[in-house]
Design a protein around this motif. Structure first.
Motif, PDB file in Angstrom:
ATOM      1  N   LYS A  35       0.836  -1.206   0.000  1.00  0.00           N
ATOM      2  CA  LYS A  35       0.000   0.000   0.000  1.00  0.00           C
ATOM      3  C   LYS A  35       0.870   1.256   0.000  1.00  0.00           C
ATOM      4  CE  LYS A  35      -3.776   2.443   2.209  1.00  0.00           C
ATOM      5  NZ  LYS A  35      -4.559   2.643   3.421  1.00  0.00           N
ATOM      6  N   VAL A  38       2.117   1.813  -3.506  1.00  0.00           N
ATOM      7  CA  VAL A  38       1.057   2.361  -4.357  1.00  0.00           C
ATOM      8  C   VAL A  38       0.860   3.839  -4.050  1.00  0.00           C
ATOM      9  CG1 VAL A  38      -1.424   2.265  -4.859  1.00  0.00           C
ATOM     10  CG2 VAL A  38      -0.099   0.147  -4.720  1.00  0.00           C
ATOM     11  N   PHE A  42       1.145   6.827  -6.848  1.00  0.00           N
ATOM     12  CA  PHE A  42      -0.104   7.380  -7.358  1.00  0.00           C
ATOM     13  C   PHE A  42      -0.013   8.908  -7.289  1.00  0.00           C
ATOM     14  CE2 PHE A  42      -3.923   4.335  -7.450  1.00  0.00           C
ATOM     15  CZ  PHE A  42      -3.163   3.318  -7.999  1.00  0.00           C
ATOM     16  N   ILE A  48      -6.514   5.785  -2.191  1.00  0.00           N
ATOM     17  CA  ILE A  48      -6.037   4.433  -2.485  1.00  0.00           C
ATOM     18  C   ILE A  48      -7.136   3.442  -2.097  1.00  0.00           C
ATOM     19  CG2 ILE A  48      -4.249   2.710  -2.069  1.00  0.00           C
ATOM     20  CD1 ILE A  48      -3.286   5.369  -3.380  1.00  0.00           C
ATOM     21  N   ARG A  49      -7.563   2.659  -3.059  1.00  0.00           N
ATOM     22  CA  ARG A  49      -8.622   1.675  -2.847  1.00  0.00           C
ATOM     23  C   ARG A  49      -8.034   0.279  -2.680  1.00  0.00           C
ATOM     24  NH1 ARG A  49      -9.951   5.769  -5.876  1.00  0.00           N
ATOM     25  NH2 ARG A  49     -12.025   6.692  -5.760  1.00  0.00           N
ATOM     26  N   ASP A  51      -8.690  -2.437  -4.280  1.00  0.00           N
ATOM     27  CA  ASP A  51      -8.331  -3.061  -5.554  1.00  0.00           C
ATOM     28  C   ASP A  51      -7.052  -2.479  -6.142  1.00  0.00           C
ATOM     29  OD1 ASP A  51     -10.379  -4.855  -5.429  1.00  0.00           O
ATOM     30  OD2 ASP A  51     -11.646  -3.854  -6.898  1.00  0.00           O
ATOM     31  N   ASP A  52      -6.731  -1.218  -5.823  1.00  0.00           N
ATOM     32  CA  ASP A  52      -5.456  -0.644  -6.266  1.00  0.00           C
ATOM     33  C   ASP A  52      -4.297  -1.418  -5.640  1.00  0.00           C
ATOM     34  OD1 ASP A  52      -6.745   1.445  -7.698  1.00  0.00           O
ATOM     35  OD2 ASP A  52      -6.850   2.672  -5.872  1.00  0.00           O
ATOM     36  N   LYS A  55      -4.005  -5.073  -7.079  1.00  0.00           N
ATOM     37  CA  LYS A  55      -3.337  -5.150  -8.380  1.00  0.00           C
ATOM     38  C   LYS A  55      -1.822  -5.123  -8.225  1.00  0.00           C
ATOM     39  CE  LYS A  55      -4.839  -2.855 -11.906  1.00  0.00           C
ATOM     40  NZ  LYS A  55      -5.392  -1.781 -12.782  1.00  0.00           N
TER      41      LYS A  55
END
Length: 110
Positions: A35, A38, A42, A48-49, A51-52, A55
């Protein structure tokens, strides 16, 4: 995609949930690091979700030695096991991901 009851039951039946529980703290650290990765990559202020993170987590799980060894031992050949395990990890850890600050220290004073 979020963890479904069907996927959770399937993973419970073959021992994947027990495999996760056997090293839950390490899996929390893996998802937390994913996380953070990500978030760093980003756009600023992006939300931040789950599913992000999923992936980004899937390629890590594809080459994770302990998980690969477990899948091989249990003859779990389908790619869906990796996706389902990513969903399980995020489901089990999401509420605890931000419990530590960037230095890995607990947010509470001792």
């Amino acid at each position: 995609m979020a963890l479904t009851l069907e996927a959770e039951q399937r993973m419970t039946d073959v021992g994947v949930v027990a495999f996760y529980a056997g090293d839950a703290e390490s899996w929390l650290a893996t998802v937390r690091a994913t996380k953070k990765f990500v978030k760093r990559n980003f756009p600023p202020q992006a939300f931040i979700r789950r599913d992000d993170v999923a992936k980004a987590l899937i390629p890590i799980l594809e080459v994770h030695e302990a998980f690969r060894d477990f899948r091989n031992a249990e003859k779990l050949r389908g790619k869906f096991w990796i996706k389902d395990f990513a969903d399980l990890l995020i489901d089990r850890t999401w509420d605890n991901l931000d419990a530590e600050n960037e230095n890995g220290e607990n947010g509470t004073e001792s």
